[in-house]
Design an enzyme around this catalytic site. Sequence first.
Site, PDB file in Angstrom:
ATOM      1  N   CYS A 155     -12.620 -20.001 -10.877  1.00 61.68           N
ATOM      2  CA  CYS A 155     -12.384 -20.570 -11.958  1.00 61.68           C
ATOM      3  C   CYS A 155     -11.146 -21.868 -11.033  1.00 61.68           C
ATOM      4  O   CYS A 155     -11.927 -22.835 -11.607  1.00 61.68           O
ATOM      5  CB  CYS A 155     -10.480 -19.730 -11.913  1.00 61.68           C
ATOM      6  SG  CYS A 155      -9.649 -20.280 -12.955  1.00 61.68           S
TER       7      CYS A 155
ATOM      8  N   HIS B  59     -12.080 -14.633 -14.435  1.00 63.30           N
ATOM      9  CA  HIS B  59     -12.090 -13.739 -12.771  1.00 63.30           C
ATOM     10  C   HIS B  59     -12.839 -12.799 -13.015  1.00 63.30           C
ATOM     11  O   HIS B  59     -12.147 -11.665 -13.415  1.00 63.30           O
ATOM     12  CB  HIS B  59     -10.859 -13.574 -13.079  1.00 63.30           C
ATOM     13  CG  HIS B  59      -9.920 -15.010 -12.634  1.00 63.30           C
ATOM     14  ND1 HIS B  59      -9.413 -15.634 -11.358  1.00 63.30           N
ATOM     15  CD2 HIS B  59      -9.259 -15.496 -13.418  1.00 63.30           C
ATOM     16  CE1 HIS B  59      -8.393 -16.089 -11.647  1.00 63.30           C
ATOM     17  NE2 HIS B  59      -8.393 -16.487 -12.566  1.00 63.30           N
TER      18      HIS B  59
ATOM     19  N   GLU C 100     -12.641 -10.523 -10.283  1.00 61.39           N
ATOM     20  CA  GLU C 100     -12.107  -9.794  -9.504  1.00 61.39           C
ATOM     21  C   GLU C 100     -11.125  -8.690 -10.353  1.00 61.39           C
ATOM     22  O   GLU C 100     -10.381  -7.444  -9.873  1.00 61.39           O
ATOM     23  CB  GLU C 100     -11.221 -10.309  -8.418  1.00 61.39           C
ATOM     24  CG  GLU C 100      -9.983 -11.150  -9.358  1.00 61.39           C
ATOM     25  CD  GLU C 100     -10.835 -12.789  -9.065  1.00 61.39           C
ATOM     26  OE1 GLU C 100      -9.549 -13.716  -9.272  1.00 61.39           O
ATOM     27  OE2 GLU C 100     -11.298 -12.923  -9.967  1.00 61.39           O
TER      28      GLU C 100
ATOM     29  N   SER D 113       7.912   7.861   9.907  1.00 61.31           N
ATOM     30  CA  SER D 113       8.720   7.428   8.809  1.00 61.31           C
ATOM     31  C   SER D 113       8.424   8.730   7.421  1.00 61.31           C
ATOM     32  O   SER D 113       9.041   9.522   7.233  1.00 61.31           O
ATOM     33  CB  SER D 113       8.432   6.977   7.586  1.00 61.31           C
ATOM     34  OG  SER D 113       7.400   6.637   7.365  1.00 61.31           O
ATOM     35  N   GLY D 114       6.865   9.789   8.069  1.00 58.76           N
ATOM     36  CA  GLY D 114       6.501  10.511   7.094  1.00 58.76           C
ATOM     37  C   GLY D 114       5.800  10.566   6.579  1.00 58.76           C
ATOM     38  O   GLY D 114       4.722  11.242   5.329  1.00 58.76           O
ATOM     39  N   GLY D 115       5.860   8.939   5.931  1.00 60.85           N
ATOM     40  CA  GLY D 115       4.756   8.429   4.668  1.00 60.85           C
ATOM     41  C   GLY D 115       3.142   8.568   5.485  1.00 60.85           C
ATOM     42  O   GLY D 115       3.171   8.423   6.205  1.00 60.85           O
ATOM     43  N   VAL D 116       2.169   7.880   4.527  1.00 60.67           N
ATOM     44  CA  VAL D 116       0.324   7.742   4.439  1.00 60.67           C
ATOM     45  C   VAL D 116       0.509   6.992   6.277  1.00 60.67           C
ATOM     46  O   VAL D 116      -0.413   7.390   6.749  1.00 60.67           O
ATOM     47  CB  VAL D 116      -0.203   7.601   3.681  1.00 60.67           C
ATOM     48  CG1 VAL D 116      -1.729   7.492   3.836  1.00 60.67           C
ATOM     49  CG2 VAL D 116      -0.022   8.658   2.799  1.00 60.67           C
ATOM     50  N   ASP D 117       1.615   5.399   5.888  1.00 59.54           N
ATOM     51  CA  ASP D 117       1.009   4.678   6.746  1.00 59.54           C
ATOM     52  C   ASP D 117       1.324   5.206   8.114  1.00 59.54           C
ATOM     53  O   ASP D 117       0.265   4.497   9.172  1.00 59.54           O
ATOM     54  CB  ASP D 117       1.026   3.394   6.312  1.00 59.54           C
ATOM     55  CG  ASP D 117       0.929   2.468   4.854  1.00 59.54           C
ATOM     56  OD1 ASP D 117       0.034   3.251   4.328  1.00 59.54           O
ATOM     57  OD2 ASP D 117       1.871   1.662   4.453  1.00 59.54           O
ATOM     58  N   SER D 118       2.616   5.340   8.699  1.00 58.78           N
ATOM     59  CA  SER D 118       2.668   4.877   9.497  1.00 58.78           C
ATOM     60  C   SER D 118       2.153   6.688  10.285  1.00 58.78           C
ATOM     61  O   SER D 118       2.225   6.544  11.297  1.00 58.78           O
ATOM     62  CB  SER D 118       3.563   5.616   9.835  1.00 58.78           C
ATOM     63  OG  SER D 118       4.805   6.885   8.662  1.00 58.78           O
ATOM     64  N   SER D 119       1.739   7.316   9.903  1.00 64.99           N
ATOM     65  CA  SER D 119       1.168   9.017  10.002  1.00 64.99           C
ATOM     66  C   SER D 119      -0.085   8.164  10.410  1.00 64.99           C
ATOM     67  O   SER D 119      -0.719   8.824  11.384  1.00 64.99           O
ATOM     68  CB  SER D 119       0.834  10.325   8.511  1.00 64.99           C
ATOM     69  OG  SER D 119       2.268  10.296   8.754  1.00 64.99           O
TER      70      SER D 119
END
Length: 520
Positions: free
Chosen positions: A86, A176, A178, A230-236
């Site tokens: 583009c 585009h 993508e 935190s118990g979330g996916v990222d920090s775990s």
Amino acid sequence: MTDTADHEHVLIVDFGSQVTQLIARRLRESGVYCEIHPYDKVDAVLDSFRPKAVILSGGPASVHEAESPAASKRLFELDVPVLGICYGEQTMCDVLGGKVEPGTTREFGRAEIEIVRESPLLDGLGGAGHFEPVWMSHGDKVTALPMGFETVAVSEGSPFAVIADEGRRFYGIQFHPEVAHTPRGALILRNFTHKIAGLKGDWTMKAFREEAIARIRDQVGDGRIICGLSGGVDSSVAAVLIHEAIGDQLTCVFVDHGLLRLNEAEQVVTMFRDHYNIPLVHVDAAEEFLGALAGVTDPETKRKTIGRLFVEVFDREAAKIEGAAFLAQGTLYPDVIESVSARGGPSAVIKSHHNVGGLPDYMKLKLVEPLRELFKDEVRALGVELGLPPQFVGRHPFPGPGLAIRIPGEVTPERVAILQKADAIYLDEIRKAGLYDSIWQAFAVLLPVRTVGVMGDARTYDEVCALRAVTSTDGMTADFFEFPWEVLSRAATRIINEVRGINRVVYDVTSKPPGTIEWE
């Protein structure tokens, strides 16, 4: 900039498109490592980043505007393939001696291109005369090609919808590839990276895991590191990766603010202490957080109160860990991209960010961000690679402030308990129906609205529960999920019968935009 010397990689030059991140995601999905950098930082980047190919993103500007962003001439002197998308096609043509003019008609939305000449860029789509659906979004258009270029495809509004200089391996496309609305866009990008640039696609989570472990060991040495859990996916995932690298040099601090889903705090503690044997400090701060939220009804004040208190509690507990020199965070690549985005400039604050920005400066901890190269879907894949339970890494997104922003009005211990039970029933029915993995995010909301009901022969006057479920690919836009009605009926019946304090259930059919996914 990351150490990717062992990988073939692509440089994506960002001209401010809202969908530049999608280019990177499509490339990563095909096993190609790539990094996004703003157009005005390219010359500095090229001094250390040696790309095997370059992609120029779209953007909102016009090449005719004063001080419009332009592609660096150095990009065309690298002897590597270049693909302009583009605005990227337009600035490439402008820099290389072609001509770009404002279009008399604009092309926005679905369109068709007609292939007029074969090119390896369009391999697998069809030969000359084939019509291919694509997604257009442009006003200006190329009207004269630079020397060496030929037309590969045309559209109703663009005589140069796809162009190519096969000798120099320079390509331009006016649509585009993508976005999902270009059905075979991923194939076009793969043709560019694998067939034209000759990349092998060796970017895997197994390779990343090994390299990340080596980098963590090199950075931390024999130092001690704190990770906020935190118990979330990222920090775990970050915690498990770091523990694999340096073992008990890691201590996780899990601040339980009392606003998690039903039994979630216990599950986190069990998984990390018992299953992974990771040193864990569990801080039950529910009373402290709920006390601070007493009387607070404004959503932004809730967020800021929780964020401020989280830092205070984390700070207090982290100070007890002797010899800590590093702080681990689950920063992801989209956060890194946004911090250096070509779009820049001020923007309206819709909601303050869920995540806490770190500890106070006086603690002098050095930052470790092992996931900063990854998108969310890659973090989930890494979690599976690390052996985290699939049902854990596949969990729906959950906001940092927890259930506080799913309880409009005042947050009280009683209302939190009611919502936890209703939410658990709702998710249980979704899982029983086999729909959980088809939904981006599903949750219950407890409204500060009371309605009259009848239970047996008695009148009730209780609160309303709203159910929310959406489909999305990235959370930027979302559509409400079209449940079979019997699933909603079962969930509503169970909530009313099993949760004291709710006597009416409604389903939210708002898309994003105009609404947001969360209610607050």
